[in-house]
Write an enzyme that holds these catalytic residues in place. Structure first.
Site, PDB file in Angstrom:
ATOM      1  N   HIS A   9     -39.160   3.168  -9.534  1.00  0.00           N
ATOM      2  CA  HIS A   9     -40.536   3.099 -10.008  1.00  0.00           C
ATOM      3  C   HIS A   9     -40.656   1.970 -11.036  1.00  0.00           C
ATOM      4  O   HIS A   9     -39.645   1.400 -11.463  1.00  0.00           O
ATOM      5  CB  HIS A   9     -40.976   4.440 -10.602  1.00  0.00           C
ATOM      6  CG  HIS A   9     -40.189   4.893 -11.785  1.00  0.00           C
ATOM      7  ND1 HIS A   9     -39.300   5.946 -11.737  1.00  0.00           N
ATOM      8  CD2 HIS A   9     -40.146   4.442 -13.056  1.00  0.00           C
ATOM      9  CE1 HIS A   9     -38.758   6.115 -12.929  1.00  0.00           C
ATOM     10  NE2 HIS A   9     -39.249   5.212 -13.746  1.00  0.00           N
ATOM     11  N   ALA A  10     -41.890   1.701 -11.421  1.00  0.00           N
ATOM     12  CA  ALA A  10     -42.187   0.765 -12.522  1.00  0.00           C
ATOM     13  C   ALA A  10     -43.174   1.463 -13.439  1.00  0.00           C
ATOM     14  O   ALA A  10     -43.785   2.476 -13.063  1.00  0.00           O
ATOM     15  CB  ALA A  10     -42.787  -0.523 -11.960  1.00  0.00           C
TER      16      ALA A  10
END
Ligand code: TYD
Length: 148
Positions: free
Chosen positions: A55-56
């Site tokens: 994820h970011a």
């Protein structure tokens, strides 16, 4: 090392106490660029196929320390990617905004420890890779000042 946005390595001041061990010190705003609001740590990573991250974050900044063992970190800022082994307890990995990160290949004794700039908010995560690419491409386009 290839240039990746929102990423740096932070070497902590360390005191070697000979046979009595080693102390590494982290102070908010001194060694890391934010006030720490949350700490979490991940362990029980003996499973060979364990994968974390993927994820970011839109706003959250984090510094990650591998305080035992090692793991492979994959970083992707939407343009460039790198992979490297994280294994030094006295070197933190700064993960800023808009940086896709994935951790794999954990050693059986691996423990990683994370200092975060904010409380947990699921709304701050981008968990879909295509969505991440669209998000950063759009942001880069807007900041370039170009228009159709
Ligand atoms: P995630 O941030 O995806 O973990 P990692 O980056 O280590 O792979 O979080 C995994 C799950 O844990 C997710 O359901 C959200 C929850 N979680 C919290 O509730 N609070 C927290 O502070 C963190 C880091 C995760």
């Amino acid at each position: 090392m290839q240039s990746i946005k929102s990423f740096s390595l932070i070497e902590l001041p360390t005191i070697q106490d000979g046979i009595d061990g080693t102390i590494s010190i982290v102070e908010s705003r001194k060694h890391i660029p934010f006030d720490v609001k949350r700490v979490y740590y991940v362990y029980n990573l003996a499973n060979q196929i364990a994968v974390r991250g993927k994820h970011a974050h839109k706003e959250l900044e984090q510094v990650l320390f591998c305080i035992s063992g090692s793991f492979k970190l994959h970083l992707d800022d939407g343009e460039n990617q790198i992979d490297f082994l994280v294994y030094k307890p006295n070197v933190g990995v700064y993960l800023g905004i808009d940086l896709w990160h994935t951790m794999t290949d954990f050693s059986s004794n691996c423990i990683f420890f994370v200092l975060a700039s904010d409380y947990y908010h699921e709304s701050d995560y981008i968990r879909n890779y295509n969505e991440f690419i669209n998000y950063v491409t759009c942001k880069n386009f807007k900041s370039s000042g170009l228009t159709f």
